[in-house]
Design an enzyme around this catalytic site. Structure first.
Site, PDB file in Angstrom:
ATOM      1  N   CYS A  79     -32.349   3.898  86.587  1.00  0.00           N
ATOM      2  CA  CYS A  79     -33.233   4.876  87.221  1.00  0.00           C
ATOM      3  C   CYS A  79     -34.182   4.190  88.209  1.00  0.00           C
ATOM      4  CB  CYS A  79     -33.956   5.720  86.163  1.00  0.00           C
ATOM      5  SG  CYS A  79     -34.427   7.318  86.862  1.00  0.00           S
ATOM      6  N   HIS A  92     -29.567   7.765  83.115  1.00  0.00           N
ATOM      7  CA  HIS A  92     -29.963   6.957  81.945  1.00  0.00           C
ATOM      8  C   HIS A  92     -28.814   6.886  80.939  1.00  0.00           C
ATOM      9  CE1 HIS A  92     -34.396   6.841  82.698  1.00  0.00           C
ATOM     10  NE2 HIS A  92     -34.094   7.900  83.429  1.00  0.00           N
ATOM     11  N   GLU A 133     -28.525   4.909  78.559  1.00  0.00           N
ATOM     12  CA  GLU A 133     -29.024   4.488  77.234  1.00  0.00           C
ATOM     13  C   GLU A 133     -29.195   5.666  76.266  1.00  0.00           C
ATOM     14  OE1 GLU A 133     -30.776   4.549  80.013  1.00  0.00           O
ATOM     15  OE2 GLU A 133     -32.894   4.999  79.699  1.00  0.00           O
ATOM     16  N   GLU A 151     -54.039  19.380  62.557  1.00  0.00           N
ATOM     17  CA  GLU A 151     -52.967  19.932  63.411  1.00  0.00           C
ATOM     18  C   GLU A 151     -51.720  20.334  62.640  1.00  0.00           C
ATOM     19  OE1 GLU A 151     -54.933  16.785  66.114  1.00  0.00           O
ATOM     20  OE2 GLU A 151     -54.508  17.050  63.987  1.00  0.00           O
TER      21      GLU A 151
HETATM   22  N1  GLN Z   1     -39.998   7.266  89.373  1.00  0.00           N
HETATM   23  C1  GLN Z   1     -38.630   7.441  89.718  1.00  0.00           C
HETATM   24  C2  GLN Z   1     -38.299   8.885  90.087  1.00  0.00           C
HETATM   25  O1  GLN Z   1     -39.008   9.793  89.737  1.00  0.00           O
HETATM   26  C3  GLN Z   1     -37.713   6.956  88.598  1.00  0.00           C
HETATM   27  C4  GLN Z   1     -37.849   7.726  87.321  1.00  0.00           C
HETATM   28  C5  GLN Z   1     -37.295   6.992  86.129  1.00  0.00           C
HETATM   29  O2  GLN Z   1     -37.118   5.773  86.152  1.00  0.00           O
HETATM   30  N2  GLN Z   1     -37.047   7.708  85.052  1.00  0.00           N
HETATM   31  O3  GLN Z   1     -37.326   9.125  90.729  1.00  0.00           O
END
Ligand code: GLN
Length: 551
Positions: free
Chosen positions: A382, A508, A510, A151
């Site tokens: 999230c 997020h 982080e 690859e």
């Molecule tokens: N599964 C959830 C959503 O789609 C949270 C996604 C996540 O934690 N990144 O909203």
């Protein structure tokens, strides 16, 4: 100054840490006042890693412009403080997609479309894109995979052509592995020699070799490698295992990697790099004597790369709170009401991880109920935030069947529901709500206090959202929606004000924590965990003192 291109390739085995070496070099060049960016070329066919299970390649990182990217881009940002974009991560899939689109448009004017020159030209065009913006003095390109993989061939052929075209404005760093054979008590250089030969057969002569090793490689052995591989002796550098990845730039500087790169690309080295703040961070990392213990509740805990940005953001926050981080990964599938006390007892703070799907979800609810009732500093990210909302609905609002429609499409209480704009989407790749969006925080809330501002921008990756129909009910019962998107009214942050630290973010945070710019929410969460740890200590000390007095 013309943009210089540094190519980083790898040989012998995978997982040698090309990303960390690339990021460390970028960190050093930046400390020399150079403008640097790093890009990763991944040889797999997926358009991006967004559709990959985390067990395949670890966490999916998200750039500010909403690209689902390889986790190495996280290292690039954490080491350099320079934001990456869609242009910083390209896969074979994207190259082919673009070539096939051009072919369908008729751009190739009747020619037979081939790997050489059409695929390689497309790779070269992409590699040069960031350099052409004029924003960077150095563009570091990490080629994913290992020399010898089928690859990787079109990428290496493109590097060969670019090296030829760019001359002194480019160089190649090859990273290999020098194994230590315990039985023979010897370091072995043969795999490195073979790997360099393989690269040479492809027409690429490395300028610098970085040798990953667990033991110190003697000078004489480095000279032997230099001689066999046509590399200058001072350009054979060892990368010995370090206690922390954040020491790697310092170890590379000790061996003059930065100066060799600058010199070889015709840049005068005027002074030492300004690594003061970095050194201070590493000193603090090593000098912390007390520990903060954080539990991370998730379902991919067997593979720690699955939560890379969270573990790094926690580490940054621990260092700035002068604590060692003890991060305990807790498998949400193994967590129940009956064992949660035993599994989470003793933790100073708990993170409920992001994720998708039903697997392990009930364990997250068990953890959240226990943490809420025991007032443990808790941070939901999230899916973790969505679980906070569901747990609260079930156990405080008295809606036992409350759920997200992701887990139960026919729940009578859809406190988390699919976003309106997601309802007509069927393709899985690149279709979530992705990238940075504005968020307005309520003045006086814990999060606004932590950020020191009410207007922030954070990165997202989700399809489901807090259902605003339930907002009043939650707020009346004590869970406040303290952050929302000013344009759409989507709830971005919830918190329970009376708790030690109870915050859930739909976004997020982080992804944007870096060594020199740790994330305020992680700093605040870890500070709360440290405070809670100290409260617990104070509660135990008087009892012990009493006993000693009696004795
Ligand atoms: N599964 C959830 C959503 O789609 C949270 C996604 C996540 O934690 N990144 O909203």
């Amino acid at each position: 100054m013309e943009t210089k291109y540094i190519f980083v390739t790898g040989g012998v085995v995978s997982s040698l840490g090309k990303g960390i070496i690339s990021a460390s070099l970028a960190c050093l060049l930046k400390a020399h006042g150079q403008r640097v960016t790093i890009q990763k070329y991944d040889p797999y066919i997926n358009i991006d890693p967004g559709t990959l299970n985390p067990y395949e390649h670890g966490e999916c990182y998200v750039t500010v412009d909403g690209h689902e990217a390889d986790l190495d881009l996280g290292h690039y940002e954490r080491f350099t403080n320079v934001r990456t974009t869609r242009a910083n991560n390209v896969t074979t899939g994207r190259i082919y997609q673009s070539v096939i689109d051009k072919e369908r448009r008729g751009d190739y004017l009747g020619k037979t479309v081939q790997i050489v020159p059409h695929i390689t030209d497309e790779i070269k065009r992409n590699i040069m894109l960031l350099g052409k913006t004029g924003d960077y003095d150095y563009v570091i390109t990490e080629i994913g995979g290992t020399v010898g993989d089928i690859e990787s061939l079109p990428f290496l052929e493109s590097v060969r052509q670019l090296r030829w075209e760019l001359g002194d404005n480019s160089l190649c760093i090859h990273l290999t592995y020098v194994p230590y054979l315990h039985a023979a008590k010897e370091l072995k250089t043969k795999p490195t020699q073979h790997s360099v030969k393989q690269l040479q057969e492809l027409g690429i002569q490395p300028d610098i070799l970085v040798l990953r090793t667990e033991k110190d490689i003697p000078q004489q052995m480095r000279r032997k490698i230099a001689q066999f591989c046509n590399v200058a002796p001072d350009a054979v550098i060892q990368s010995i295992d370090c206690a922390s990845i954040y020491e790697v730039p310092l170890r590379m500087h000790d061996q003059h990697l930065d100066e060799i790169v600058l010199r070889k690309t015709g840049v005068e080295v005027k002074s030492a790099p300004d690594m003061g703040a970095w050194l201070h961070f590493v000193d603090r990392l090593h000098s912390a004597s007390e520990t903060v213990t954080i539990g991370l509740v998730g379902k991919y805990v067997e593979l720690q790369d699955a939560y890379k940005s969270i573990s790094e953001a926690l580490l940054h926050a621990a260092v700035y709170n002068d604590r060692k981080l003890d991060l305990c990964y807790i498998h949400s599938e193994k967590l129940y009401d009956h064992n949660v006390d035993e599994m989470l007892g003793g933790l100073d703070g708990v993170i409920i991880a992001p994720g998708f799907g039903q697997r392990g979800i009930e364990g997250k609810f068990a953890a959240l109920k226990w943490c809420r009732e025991h007032d443990i500093p808790t941070f939901g990210i999230c899916l973790g935030m969505q679980c906070m909302v569901i747990e609260y609905a079930r156990n405080v609002l008295g809606l036992p069947e409350a759920n997200s429609t992701e887990m139960n499409p026919s729940t009578p209480h859809n406190v988390i529901d699919l976003m309106e704009e997601q309802k007509s989407i069927h393709n899985m790749g690149g279709t979530m709500r992705l990238g940075a969006y504005d968020c307005r925080l309520q003045p006086g809330s814990r999060v606004a206090g932590a950020y020191g501002t009410t207007d922030v921008k954070e990165r997202h990756r989700h399809r489901f959202e807090f259902n605003n129909d339930y907002r009043r009910l939650f707020e009346q019962a004590g869970m406040k929606c303290v952050g929302e998107n000013p344009a759409t009214g989507l709830v971005e942050v919830v918190e329970i004000p009376g708790k030690r630290w109870w915050v859930g973010t739909q976004y997020h945070p982080e992804y944007s924590s870096t060594v020199l710019s740790p994330h305020p929410l992680f700093l605040s969460f870890v500070a709360a965990a440290v405070k809670y740890h100290e409260e617990k200590l104070l509660q135990t000390i008087p009892a012990e003192t009493d006993q000693t007095t009696i004795e």
